[in-house]
Design a protein around this motif. Structure first.
Motif, PDB file in Angstrom:
ATOM      1  N   GLN A 311       0.795  -1.236  -0.114  1.00  0.00           N
ATOM      2  CA  GLN A 311       0.026  -0.074   0.076  1.00  0.00           C
ATOM      3  C   GLN A 311       0.978   1.652  -0.277  1.00  0.00           C
ATOM      4  O   GLN A 311       0.734   2.069  -0.487  1.00  0.00           O
ATOM      5  CB  GLN A 311      -0.475   0.024   1.209  1.00  0.00           C
ATOM      6  N   SER A 312       2.453   0.804   0.549  1.00  0.00           N
ATOM      7  CA  SER A 312       2.685   2.480   0.655  1.00  0.00           C
ATOM      8  C   SER A 312       3.021   2.766  -0.725  1.00  0.00           C
ATOM      9  O   SER A 312       3.560   3.524  -0.535  1.00  0.00           O
ATOM     10  CB  SER A 312       3.650   2.172   1.983  1.00  0.00           C
ATOM     11  N   ILE A 313       4.575   1.557  -1.213  1.00  0.00           N
ATOM     12  CA  ILE A 313       4.705   1.643  -2.445  1.00  0.00           C
ATOM     13  C   ILE A 313       3.806   2.198  -3.191  1.00  0.00           C
ATOM     14  O   ILE A 313       4.388   3.336  -4.474  1.00  0.00           O
ATOM     15  CB  ILE A 313       5.023   0.792  -2.887  1.00  0.00           C
ATOM     16  N   ASN A 314       2.449   1.514  -3.276  1.00  0.00           N
ATOM     17  CA  ASN A 314       1.880   2.478  -4.546  1.00  0.00           C
ATOM     18  C   ASN A 314       0.563   3.563  -4.308  1.00  0.00           C
ATOM     19  O   ASN A 314       0.784   4.397  -5.233  1.00  0.00           O
ATOM     20  CB  ASN A 314       0.744   1.351  -4.647  1.00  0.00           C
ATOM     21  N   ASP A 315       0.509   4.039  -3.416  1.00  0.00           N
ATOM     22  CA  ASP A 315       0.909   5.182  -2.619  1.00  0.00           C
ATOM     23  C   ASP A 315       2.082   5.844  -2.487  1.00  0.00           C
ATOM     24  O   ASP A 315       1.889   7.524  -3.930  1.00  0.00           O
ATOM     25  CB  ASP A 315       0.495   6.084  -0.731  1.00  0.00           C
ATOM     26  N   PHE A 316       3.205   6.258  -2.661  1.00  0.00           N
ATOM     27  CA  PHE A 316       3.763   6.726  -3.010  1.00  0.00           C
ATOM     28  C   PHE A 316       4.263   7.087  -4.868  1.00  0.00           C
ATOM     29  O   PHE A 316       4.213   7.846  -5.188  1.00  0.00           O
ATOM     30  CB  PHE A 316       5.146   6.563  -2.952  1.00  0.00           C
ATOM     31  N   PHE A 317       4.001   5.774  -5.375  1.00  0.00           N
ATOM     32  CA  PHE A 317       3.713   5.975  -6.799  1.00  0.00           C
ATOM     33  C   PHE A 317       3.038   7.218  -7.422  1.00  0.00           C
ATOM     34  O   PHE A 317       2.896   7.628  -8.275  1.00  0.00           O
ATOM     35  CB  PHE A 317       4.539   4.631  -7.341  1.00  0.00           C
ATOM     36  N   GLY A 318       1.925   6.592  -7.429  1.00  0.00           N
ATOM     37  CA  GLY A 318       0.634   7.002  -7.254  1.00  0.00           C
ATOM     38  C   GLY A 318       0.815   8.865  -7.124  1.00  0.00           C
ATOM     39  O   GLY A 318       0.427   9.790  -7.661  1.00  0.00           O
TER      40      GLY A 318
END
Length: 343
Positions: A311-318
Motif C-alpha cells: 500500500q505504501s509503495i502504491n501510494d508513493f508512486f501514485g
C-alpha cells in the motif's frame, strides 16, 4: 562470449553479491538484458547444505541458462565436494570465489585471502576442475595489497589448470571497496591469458562499461552495485555498446511495475515475513533519488506486513505520477500561453 559449451547472448555479467544476487534478482537482471548472473556465495561446508539459507541459494527454479553458482572455502577436498553437490542440484557453471574481501571470509583464509597462498590456490583449482564435468570459472582481485598484485601469476596458473573464464575486480583485498578501481592490472592479465576475461569494479554507466572494455581489451564486464535498484542498466549498456546511443531513462510507471514484480517474487521465494524484510533494501535502492523518497524509505522500514508495504509503495508512486502529470500540464499551459502571446 563463450564459457565452455555456453555461448552468452552478450558480454554483460551480474556480479555475485552476498544478500543481493538471489534467484529473484538474477532472474530479473537476465530479463533486463544480462547475459550471465552469478549466484550468491555458497558455502563449501557440507554441514550447512541442509540449512534454509544454503537451500535457497541452491534454488534455480525458472532461471534462464546458464546457471552459474559461486562456491567459497579454503579446503580443496571440501570445495570439490561442494562443486559436485551444486552440479547435482542444477549448476551448469561453477565459479570459485577468491575475490571476496569481507573479514569473516578472509579470516578463515577463503575469498581474496587465498591470493596470499598460491600453492593452495593451485590445489583448490585442481580439485574443483577435476571434480566436475561443467566449466569452472574463477573470481579474483588484483592481489592482496598494492605491493602484492599477483593477478597475472594466478591467472596463468588458473588457465593452465583448466579454468575456463576469469573475472577480476580492479582492487586489492586491502582496498576493500574504497578508492577507485584500477584497470592496468586487468589489461596486463588479458595480455597474459587466452581464456575469456571479465572486468569488474566501478562499472556504473554504459560509458564506463565501454571505456573499461576498450582500455583492458577484456571480453566482458561484470556489473555489481550499480545494478541494485537499477536492473535496466544491462539493457541500457547493451544498447549503448551496440549503437553508441542512450536509451531513454525508465519512466516512473516502469520503475513501479518492475519493483512490484521483483518484490512479489521475493515474497514467494522467501515467504511473506522474510520476503518483506529482504524487500526493504531493494525498495530503498529503486526509489533512491526520486522526489520525496527519503521520507518514504524511513516510513517503509517501520512497516510490519506485506499489505502495508504494498500500500505504501502504491501510494508513493501514485503521488509521483500525479506530480508528473501536474508538471506536464503546467508545461503545456506555459507553452499554450507563449503561443497565444506570440500570435
Amino acid at each position: 562470449m563463450q564459457i565452455g559449451p555456453y555461448k552468452l547472448k552478450n558480454n554483460l555479467v551480474v556480479a555475485p553479491m552476498a544478500g543481493v544476487t538471489d534467484r529473484p534478482f538474477r532472474v530479473l537482471c537476465k530479463k533486463m538484458g544480462a547475459g550471465l548472473a552469478v549466484s550468491e556465495m555458497v558455502t563449501s561446508n557440507s554441514l550447512l547444505y541442509g540449512s534454509a539459507k544454503t537451500l535457497r541459494r541452491a534454488n534455480h527454479e525458472g532461471e534462464v541458462d546458464p546457471i552459474s553458482v559461486q562456491i567459497a572455502g579454503a579446503d580443496p577436498k571440501m570445495m570439490a565436494e561442494a562443486a559436485k553437490h551444486n552440479v547435482d542440484n542444477g549448476a551448469q557453471i561453477i565459479d570459485i570465489n577468491m575475490g571476496c574481501p569481507a573479514k569473516k571470509i578472509c579470516n578463515v583464509m577463503a575469498g581474496s585471502a587465498l591470493l596470499k597462498d598460491e600453492p593452495l590456490v593451485a590445489q583448490i583449482l585442481k580439485a574443483v576442475v577435476n571434480a566436475v564435468e561443467v566449466p569452472v570459472t574463477l573470481k579474483i582481485r588484483t592481489g592482496w595489497d598494492k605491493h602484492n598484485r599477483n593477478a597475472v601469476a594466478v591467472a596463468r596458473m588458473a588457465e593452465d589448470i583448466g579454468v575456463q573464464a576469469l573475472a577480476i575486480h580492479g582492487r586489492t583485498r586491502a582496498c576493500l571497496y574504497t578508492g577507485d578501481a584500477e584497470y592496468d592490472t586487468i589489461a596486463a592479465v588479458k595480455q597474459a591469458i587466452r581464456i575469456p576475461l571479465i572486468a569488474n569494479g566501478d562499472i556504473t554507466t554504459p560509458e564506463k562499461a565501454k571505456f573499461v572494455l576498450d582500455y583492458t581489451k577484456a571480453d566482458a564486464v561484470m556489473i555489481g552495485r550499480a545494478a541494485q535498484g537499477r536492473p535496466w542498466i544491462f539493457r541500457e549498456t547493451e544498447h549503448f555498446l551496440n549503437t553508441g546511443e542512450h536509451l531513454p531513462a525508465p519512466e516512473v510507471e516502469e520503475i513501479h511495475q518492475v519493483m512490484l514484480e521483483h518484490i512479489h517474487d521475493l515474497y514467494h521465494f522467501y515467504g511473506e515475513l522474510t520476503g518483506m524484510r529482504v524487500a526493504r533494501k531493494h525498495i530503498s535502492w529503486y526509489t533512491k533519488g526520486l522526489v520525496g523518497s527519503a521520507n518514504f524509505r524511513h516510513h517503509m522500514n517501520q512497516l510490519q506486513s506485506i499489505e502495508e508495504q504494498l500500500q505504501s509503495i502504491n501510494d508513493f508512486f501514485g503521488e509521483l505520477k500525479q506530480r508528473n502529470a501536474r508538471l506536464q500540464y503546467e508545461a503545456e499551459s506555459v507553452a499554450t500561453d507563449d503561443e497565444a502571446m506570440a500570435a
